[in-house]
Design an enzyme around this catalytic site. Structure first.
Site, PDB file in Angstrom:
ATOM      1  CB  CYS A   1      -3.982  -1.889   4.257  1.00 16.64           C
ATOM      2  SG  CYS A   1      -3.873  -2.329   5.403  1.00 16.64           S
TER       3      CYS A   1
ATOM      4  CE  LYS B   1      -6.882   1.198   3.644  1.00  9.84           C
ATOM      5  NZ  LYS B   1      -5.916   1.846   3.711  1.00  9.84           N
TER       6      LYS B   1
ATOM      7  CD  GLU C   1      -2.388   1.167   2.813  1.00  8.43           C
ATOM      8  OE1 GLU C   1      -3.680   1.542   2.758  1.00  8.43           O
ATOM      9  OE2 GLU C   1      -2.210   0.044   3.716  1.00  8.43           O
TER      10      GLU C   1
END
Length: 207
Positions: free
Chosen positions: A172, A134, A51
């Site tokens: 994540c 995300k 990330e």
């Protein structure tokens, strides 16, 4: 179908782009070369990096991260991923801070934009296969002004090794319950994978 996947995990230094590039490049070269015989090893089909790999993650504010924002397909991260994909004839998945304009340029020369914590998948020819934003943000993402993906979790057809495979990308916090407030048993990301019959799940995580 069998895929050879390599994951490269480095804790990048915040804002040190060139230093981080050198570090990742060296690790990849060392990992894919047998120096005892000076011969390249079998390269992966997919190379996964963390990330916000080249910029680092823990920015303190929107102002701090703005100099490092990249427009999809035009920034340092994309250019480096394109180079790596071409060199090793692989697909590269890498995280980056995306700048997406949502209004036209005004007469003052400025535009409104949103920031996304994104991951771009690049093929050996340097083409963007998919750009994912995300969906579930961690508090640090919100600190530097990140917006949630407007489309949520996504599953797409990934053409690799002459076959098409349904694929989902996560970043994540996406793997956790929404804002740590939803029940752990909700399994939002996992349920999306099941619902869309994704056969390959790729995740960029900064540890």
């Amino acid at each position: 179908m069998k895929l050879r996947i390599a994951a490269v995990q480095v804790n990048p230094r915040l804002g040190k782009i060139e230093e981080n590039i050198k570090k990742f490049t060296k690790i990849i070269e060392n990992g894919l070369t047998d120096k005892s015989i000076n011969k390249s090893l079998k390269t992966p089909d997919i190379l996964i990096l963390p990330e916000l790999a080249l910029t680092g993650y823990n920015f303190a504010s929107k102002k701090d991260i703005e100099p490092y924002l990249e427009i999809q397909g035009k920034g340092t991260t994309y250019n480096w991923a394109k180079e790596i994909s071409s060199k090793y004839n692989c697909h590269t998945l890498i995280g980056y801070p995306e700048k997406k304009y949502f209004t036209e340029t005004t007469n003052k020369g400025t535009s409104d934009f949103k920031i996304y914590n994104s991951a771009v998948l690049v093929n050996p020819q340097g083409e963007i296969i998919h750009n994912y934003r995300k969906t579930f943000l961690y508090e640090t993402d919100e600190t530097w002004g990140c917006s949630e993906s407007p489309t949520g979790f996504e599953t797409f057809d990934f053409n690799i090794k002459d076959k098409k495979i349904k694929t989902t990308i996560g970043i994540c916090m996406d793997l956790n319950p929404y804002k740590f407030k939803a029940p752990f048993g909700a399994f939002e990301f996992g349920n999306h994978v099941v619902k869309t019959d994704a056969r390959l799940v790729l995740n960029t995580i900064l540890i």
